[in-house]
Design an enzyme around this catalytic site. Structure first.
Site, PDB file in Angstrom:
ATOM      1  N   GLY A 111     -26.620  46.122 -21.859  1.00 13.72           N
ATOM      2  CA  GLY A 111     -25.217  46.538 -21.878  1.00 13.72           C
ATOM      3  C   GLY A 111     -24.916  47.575 -22.941  1.00 13.72           C
ATOM      4  O   GLY A 111     -24.378  48.638 -22.656  1.00 13.72           O
ATOM      5  N   GLU A 149     -25.734  47.603 -30.963  1.00 11.38           N
ATOM      6  CA  GLU A 149     -24.857  47.650 -32.137  1.00 11.38           C
ATOM      7  C   GLU A 149     -25.415  48.441 -33.315  1.00 11.38           C
ATOM      8  O   GLU A 149     -25.067  48.165 -34.463  1.00 11.38           O
ATOM      9  CB  GLU A 149     -24.588  46.215 -32.593  1.00 11.38           C
ATOM     10  CG  GLU A 149     -25.796  45.471 -33.194  1.00 11.38           C
ATOM     11  CD  GLU A 149     -26.539  44.562 -32.225  1.00 11.38           C
ATOM     12  OE1 GLU A 149     -26.491  44.820 -31.006  1.00 11.38           O
ATOM     13  OE2 GLU A 149     -27.185  43.607 -32.696  1.00 11.38           O
ATOM     14  N   ASN A 150     -26.263  49.461 -33.109  1.00  8.95           N
ATOM     15  CA  ASN A 150     -26.816  50.244 -34.218  1.00  8.95           C
ATOM     16  C   ASN A 150     -25.723  50.572 -35.243  1.00  8.95           C
ATOM     17  O   ASN A 150     -24.623  50.951 -34.872  1.00  8.95           O
ATOM     18  CB  ASN A 150     -27.398  51.555 -33.688  1.00  8.95           C
ATOM     19  CG  ASN A 150     -28.193  51.354 -32.428  1.00  8.95           C
ATOM     20  OD1 ASN A 150     -29.182  50.659 -32.431  1.00  8.95           O
ATOM     21  ND2 ASN A 150     -27.728  51.941 -31.322  1.00  8.95           N
ATOM     22  N   HIS A 155     -17.712  43.346 -28.569  1.00 10.82           N
ATOM     23  CA  HIS A 155     -18.977  42.679 -28.921  1.00 10.82           C
ATOM     24  C   HIS A 155     -19.793  43.524 -29.904  1.00 10.82           C
ATOM     25  O   HIS A 155     -20.198  43.035 -30.959  1.00 10.82           O
ATOM     26  CB  HIS A 155     -19.782  42.404 -27.646  1.00 10.82           C
ATOM     27  CG  HIS A 155     -21.089  41.718 -27.879  1.00 10.82           C
ATOM     28  ND1 HIS A 155     -21.228  40.348 -27.791  1.00 10.82           N
ATOM     29  CD2 HIS A 155     -22.304  42.195 -28.213  1.00 10.82           C
ATOM     30  CE1 HIS A 155     -22.481  40.019 -28.058  1.00 10.82           C
ATOM     31  NE2 HIS A 155     -23.156  41.129 -28.318  1.00 10.82           N
ATOM     32  N   GLU A 156     -20.019  44.777 -29.549  1.00 19.51           N
ATOM     33  CA  GLU A 156     -20.865  45.622 -30.415  1.00 19.51           C
ATOM     34  C   GLU A 156     -20.178  45.876 -31.750  1.00 19.51           C
ATOM     35  O   GLU A 156     -20.818  45.867 -32.797  1.00 19.51           O
ATOM     36  CB  GLU A 156     -21.217  46.939 -29.718  1.00 19.51           C
ATOM     37  CG  GLU A 156     -21.886  46.789 -28.354  1.00 19.51           C
ATOM     38  CD  GLU A 156     -23.035  45.793 -28.297  1.00 19.51           C
ATOM     39  OE1 GLU A 156     -23.763  45.661 -29.298  1.00 19.51           O
ATOM     40  OE2 GLU A 156     -23.208  45.137 -27.252  1.00 19.51           O
ATOM     41  N   HIS A 191     -20.532  42.911 -34.040  1.00 20.50           N
ATOM     42  CA  HIS A 191     -21.867  42.800 -34.624  1.00 20.50           C
ATOM     43  C   HIS A 191     -21.937  43.452 -36.003  1.00 20.50           C
ATOM     44  O   HIS A 191     -22.827  43.134 -36.799  1.00 20.50           O
ATOM     45  CB  HIS A 191     -22.908  43.506 -33.736  1.00 20.50           C
ATOM     46  CG  HIS A 191     -23.578  42.608 -32.739  1.00 20.50           C
ATOM     47  ND1 HIS A 191     -24.063  41.368 -33.054  1.00 20.50           N
ATOM     48  CD2 HIS A 191     -23.892  42.809 -31.432  1.00 20.50           C
ATOM     49  CE1 HIS A 191     -24.638  40.834 -31.978  1.00 20.50           C
ATOM     50  NE2 HIS A 191     -24.550  41.688 -30.966  1.00 20.50           N
ATOM     51  N   GLU A 208     -26.198  36.684 -31.755  1.00 18.60           N
ATOM     52  CA  GLU A 208     -25.703  36.872 -30.389  1.00 18.60           C
ATOM     53  C   GLU A 208     -24.725  35.781 -29.945  1.00 18.60           C
ATOM     54  O   GLU A 208     -23.674  36.061 -29.390  1.00 18.60           O
ATOM     55  CB  GLU A 208     -26.866  37.000 -29.408  1.00 18.60           C
ATOM     56  CG  GLU A 208     -27.728  38.255 -29.621  1.00 18.60           C
ATOM     57  CD  GLU A 208     -26.953  39.567 -29.575  1.00 18.60           C
ATOM     58  OE1 GLU A 208     -25.786  39.587 -29.138  1.00 18.60           O
ATOM     59  OE2 GLU A 208     -27.519  40.594 -30.005  1.00 18.60           O
TER      60      GLU A 208
HETATM   61  N1  TRP Z   1     -28.097  43.547 -29.361  1.00 18.46           N
HETATM   62  C1  TRP Z   1     -27.711  44.067 -28.090  1.00 18.46           C
HETATM   63  C2  TRP Z   1     -26.439  43.361 -27.740  1.00 18.46           C
HETATM   64  O1  TRP Z   1     -25.673  42.894 -28.113  1.00 18.46           O
HETATM   65  C3  TRP Z   1     -28.704  43.741 -27.027  1.00 18.46           C
HETATM   66  C4  TRP Z   1     -29.575  44.854 -26.574  1.00 18.46           C
HETATM   67  C5  TRP Z   1     -29.198  46.052 -26.195  1.00 18.46           C
HETATM   68  C6  TRP Z   1     -30.956  44.834 -26.382  1.00 18.46           C
HETATM   69  N2  TRP Z   1     -30.260  46.777 -25.769  1.00 18.46           N
HETATM   70  C7  TRP Z   1     -31.339  46.055 -25.870  1.00 18.46           C
HETATM   71  C8  TRP Z   1     -31.918  43.897 -26.568  1.00 18.46           C
HETATM   72  C9  TRP Z   1     -32.648  46.356 -25.559  1.00 18.46           C
HETATM   73  C10 TRP Z   1     -33.226  44.182 -26.263  1.00 18.46           C
HETATM   74  C11 TRP Z   1     -33.580  45.404 -25.758  1.00 18.46           C
HETATM   75  O2  TRP Z   1     -25.819  42.854 -27.304  1.00 18.46           O
HETATM   76 ZN    ZN Z   2     -25.036  41.297 -29.004  1.00 21.72          ZN
END
Ligand code: TRP
Ligand code: ZN
Length: 889
Positions: free
Chosen positions: A265, A268-269, A301-302, A305, A324
């Protein structure tokens, strides 16, 4: 891609890193064919570590140079095997310089650095950073990053990375550069860069403290008319986190970037969230009400984070739910608060529980079942699951149910006080909740360590002489792989008692102090295997409302009579349980019909004279005191997947036939009511995605879909008119999906016109594919034909999901065709995807997880398909883990 036997990683084997990384400087010479990456990092030996060597990870990298404190390391000074670079004999303080080359254009995995539509993007969670450079790529190693990006200015005018832009300029040769500095220490999985031809909508926004921040939403040029909703959602998220949790944005600049090729989806960088276009782009022409709601939820959500995940991160990937589960809980609460009303909150709660039941309960009962905090994995990407996310969110929600909102907030405050800037474990979160509230939550730990969905059985006894009412709760949990025996969970069970007029009775629990106003909902804490709770002063035989607002992720076994269920459906003050009662009643009827189909009996006969469900549904449909959004949920029959979960042996054809029969029956029995609902829930005028309008459209379109079951000329006209006159995508899609299930003369044209109108809107083309993939008449052959459409490609995850996943997961009656053709198709596609994108392939591989639950004839064909995949020549560890576990005994 591996051919050697994949290794299992165990939580118990965790050891601290041998070195800490203090600073990281990176220089990128961006080129789609070969990107050079120069990394300089300063490291300090971790005195708490017993291992001497520095361990760096790297995948698919060309190593050009490796220097320690300025001196090149010869091949004898390190070992490099199986993606691990080990350097012994380093001093306690060392500067390491590493030059690597990667090939972004060839990278179809969409992990690490890759190219999408000519632009550069990265995805580093969980272990993608090691595809960019050699690094101690583990979340407990946190460092400060400075990043210089260099690229051709005309092709890549925009250069973005985490944090603040500190410098930019020209390089000659038509190249330019930008330097970004992230003031916060972060784990490598939060690193990101973006480079290319992009434009942004931007705004400055005042935080509650008065500080101004710059907000940007970056997209391709043609999409600038679709960023407003994401921007609004971002501002709402920032405000909400300030107000609900006292958490402020810690950066001066916050960016969201949309990319069309993305595995999940969004991500959250730090300061540079990267999103699947599906969760950014919206305007009334291309996005449905659901899309609007999803965008708000994912942007939230992001953003959330930033504190739960980034400021406090995970010690290791077994702790994934720490960030998460907590962040899903936060985004669920955010969405609920954005709707604002009590009934709106209930609608959101019902939607979330539906996801849990449809996807997580089956996972918990299948071969991939794992605890919220897993004990082992082969490929971490396979553990971004509904258990870690959605069940994890339920576990967090239970703290709030047990401690109250204020108690929960105290726990959150203590969590940040203790752990800001640290990489911690799920246990640390639980300890903060317990300590801030002076509570013993040691038994609660089992929610993290034990897999499987607990079952809670309810028995009740009313004694009119003593005016007491006993509720006896018994819990159990079936074995899951590796966990034959379970210990009792700490389960909050919210209950209320209804009197004969449907009003909440005041509750007094025996032994509790008298006085004060009696509550009408009480949270019983079930901690033993079996417990009896005695209510006193109960003046008449009540109807119990148990597990209000779905206070725990369990299956509730209560032998309600049909009359009780109809009564609760009509009167319960708890909207969740009101919905639940209707679902139980419908499930009961549907399972009876399924049996009739299996016995070759006539459905009409099995159903004869039973108007109870139709009457209850009619009453709900016509109850103007209920929100349209709630009525839409209450009048939607349990899905085929949820019904399948209720059966010991799943028979997809019988389930489909029974459910379709019931839909037709409700369509004709309530025909006039549906027509009235259709007319009275129109939303004329300018489109708005707000919850009230969206609820009306949902109910109106549900009415349309029931009416479509009648397949009359009159209904054809209605559908066609909506299709032609719609001023928004919600109504357009609803009309088209109703149309294609009928014999309406205009249906082929409508499908063609839809494509012609939107062929340049990738996200709408996805809808066009998935509408057809899930149509009742679409069989495997039709899906294969759609795959030959010029717009179809397996390389784009959204597109693959829109057709292949939609068919395999969303069209059970066709997918489970008796000849096994669906399974053969599945095997082919898993193998094809495996060569392109293992992560996406492994998701599709999950589709046959529960093969043992099906009829013997189907089982045999499913097993053969699984074996075919397992025996394929080169399998990623992603897919191998899934099919191996599925086939294991
Ligand atoms: N941390 C991301 C999220 O909240 C999840 C995620 C995005 C992810 N891209 C990814 C996990 C690629 C593994 C690989 O929600
Ligand atoms: Zn997440």
């Amino acid at each position: 891609m591996r051919t050697d036997t994949p290794q299992t990683i165990y939580r118990k084997d965790y050891t601290p890193p041998s070195f800490w990384v203090n600073t990281v400087e990176m220089g990128f010479d961006l080129d789609p064919q070969a990107t050079h990456v120069a990394t300089r990092m300063t490291l300090t030996r971790n005195s708490a570590s017993r291992s001497k060597s520095l361990v760096l990870y790297g995948e698919n990298l060309e190593l050009v140079q490796l220097r320690a404190n300025g001196k090149p390391l010869t091949k004898r000074a390190y070992t490099l095997a199986h993606g691990t670079l080990e350097i012994p004999n380093l001093p306690d303080q060392v500067t390491l310089e590493i030059e690597t080359i990667t090939h972004p254009e060839l990278n179809t995995t969409l992990m690490g650095l890759y190219v999408s539509n000519g632009n550069f993007f990265t995805q580093c969670e969980a272990e993608g950073f090691r595809k960019i450079t050699f690094f101690p790529d583990r979340p407990d190693v946190m460092a400060k990053y400075t990043v210089m990006l260099r690229a051709d200015k005309e092709t890549y005018p925009v250069l973005l990375s985490n944090g603040n832009l500190v410098e930019q300029g020209e390089l000659g040769d038509g190249r330019h550069y930008a330097v970004w500095e992230d003031p916060f220490k972060k784990p490598s999985y939060l690193f990101a860069l973006v480079a290319g031809k992009l434009v942004c909508q931007e705004e400055t926004f005042a935080l509650r403290s008065g500080r101004e921040v710059l907000l940007q939403v970056w997209v391709e040029e043609g999409n600038l008319d679709k960023t407003q909703h994401a921007m609004e959602s971002l501002k709402n998220s920032i405000r909400w986190d300030e107000e609900r949790f006292g958490l402020e944005l810690d950066l001066d600049r916050f960016m969201i970037v949309a990319v069309g090729d993305f595995n999940m989806g969004a991500m959250e960088n730090k300061g540079l969230n990267i999103f699947n276009t599906k969760y950014v782009l919206a305007n009334p022409r291309i996005a449905t009400d659901t899309d609007y709601a999803n965008i708000e939820a994912v942007v939230g959500h992001e953003y959330f984070h930033n504190w739960t995940g980034n400021r406090v991160t995970c010690r290791d990937w077994f702790q994934l739910s720490l960030k998460e589960g907590l962040t899903v809980f936060r985004d669920q609460e955010f969405s609920a608060d954005m709707i604002g009303t009590d009934s709106g909150r209930a609608v959101k709660r019902i939607e979330d529980v539906r996801v849990l039941r449809q996807a997580q309960f089956p996972e918990d009962a299948g071969p991939m079942a794992h605890p919220v905090r897993p004990d082992s994995y082969v490929e971490i990407n396979n553990f971004y699951t509904v258990t870690v996310y959605e069940k994890g969110a339920e576990v967090v929600r239970m703290y709030q149910t047990l401690l109250g909102r204020e108690g929960f907030r105290k726990g959150m405050d203590l969590y940040f006080q203790r752990h800001d800037g640290c990489a911690v474990e799920c246990d640390d979160f639980r300890a903060a909740m317990a300590d801030a509230n002076g509570r013993d939550l040691s038994q609660f730990e089992r929610w993290y360590s034990q897999a499987g969905t607990p079952r809670v059985k309810v028995e009740t006894r009313y004694d009119s002489d003593t005016q007491t009412y006993d509720i006896t709760l018994t819990q159990s949990c079936a074995p899951t792989p590796g966990q034959p025996k379970k210990l009792p969970f700490h389960i909050p069970v919210a209950v209320g008692l209804l009197d004969s007029r449907g009003r909440d009775m005041p509750l007094h629990l025996k032994g509790d102090a008298e006085g004060g106003s009696a509550p009408t909902t009480m949270v019983l804490e079930l901690t033993a295997e079996k417990q009896t709770f005695r209510f006193t002063g109960v003046t008449e035989q009540p109807v119990p409302s148990i597990l209000r607002n779905f206070s725990a992720p369990v299956v509730l076994e209560a032998d309600y009579s049909d009359e009780d269920l109809a009564f609760l459906m009509a009167h319960d003050s708890d909207a969740f349980n009101r919905w639940e009662a209707g679902q139980r009643l419908a499930t009961r009827r549907l399972l009876t019909l399924v049996e009739a189909v299996q016995n070759g009996a006539s459905l009409e006969e099995a159903d004869a004279g039973d108007g109870m469900l139709a009457n209850a549904f009619r009453a709900t449909l016509n109850d103007e005191s209920l929100d349209p959004a709630f009525r839409e949920l209450a009048l939607t029959l349990p899905s085929e997947a949820v019904l399948a979960e209720q059966m010991d042996v799943v028979d997809p054809q019988a389930i489909h036939a029974a459910r379709q029969y019931m839909r037709r029956k409700l369509a004709s029995a309530l025909r006039l009511d549906w027509q009235v609902a259709y007319q009275s829930n129109r939303t004329p005028g300018t489109y708005s995605p707000d919850a009230v309008s969206a609820g009306k459209r949902a109910l109106k379109n549900l009415a349309l879909s029931y009416l479509a079951e009648l397949d009359t000329d009159e209904v054809h006209v209605l559908m066609q008119a909506q299709n032609d006159g719609a001023n928004n995508m919600t109504d357009r899609v609803a009309a088209l999906s109703a149309l294609i299930h009928t014999q309406a003369p205009g249906k082929a044209n409508a499908l063609e016109k839809f494509y012609a109108d939107f062929e340049n809107e990738a996200l709408v083309v996805d809808k066009w594919f998935s509408l057809q993939a899930t149509a009742r008449t679409t069989d495997v052959a039709a899906v294969r034909a759609l795959m030959r459409h010029p717009a179809f490609t397996l390389k784009n995850p959204n597109r693959a999901r829109s057709l292949i996943f939609s068919f395999c997961n969303g069209n059970p009656a066709q997918f489970h065709a008796e000849d096994g053709s669906g399974y053969a198709f599945w095997a082919e596609q898993v193998i094809a995807l495996n060569a392109i994108n293992p992560q996406v392939a492994a998701r599709l591989a999950r589709t046959l997880d529960r093969w043992r639950k099906y009829t013997p004839a189907l089982q045999a064909k499913m097993r053969a398909a699984l074996q075919q995949v397992a025996g394929a020549k080169t399998l990623s560890k992603d897919v191998l883990e899934v099919v191996t576990k599925s086939l294991a005994n």
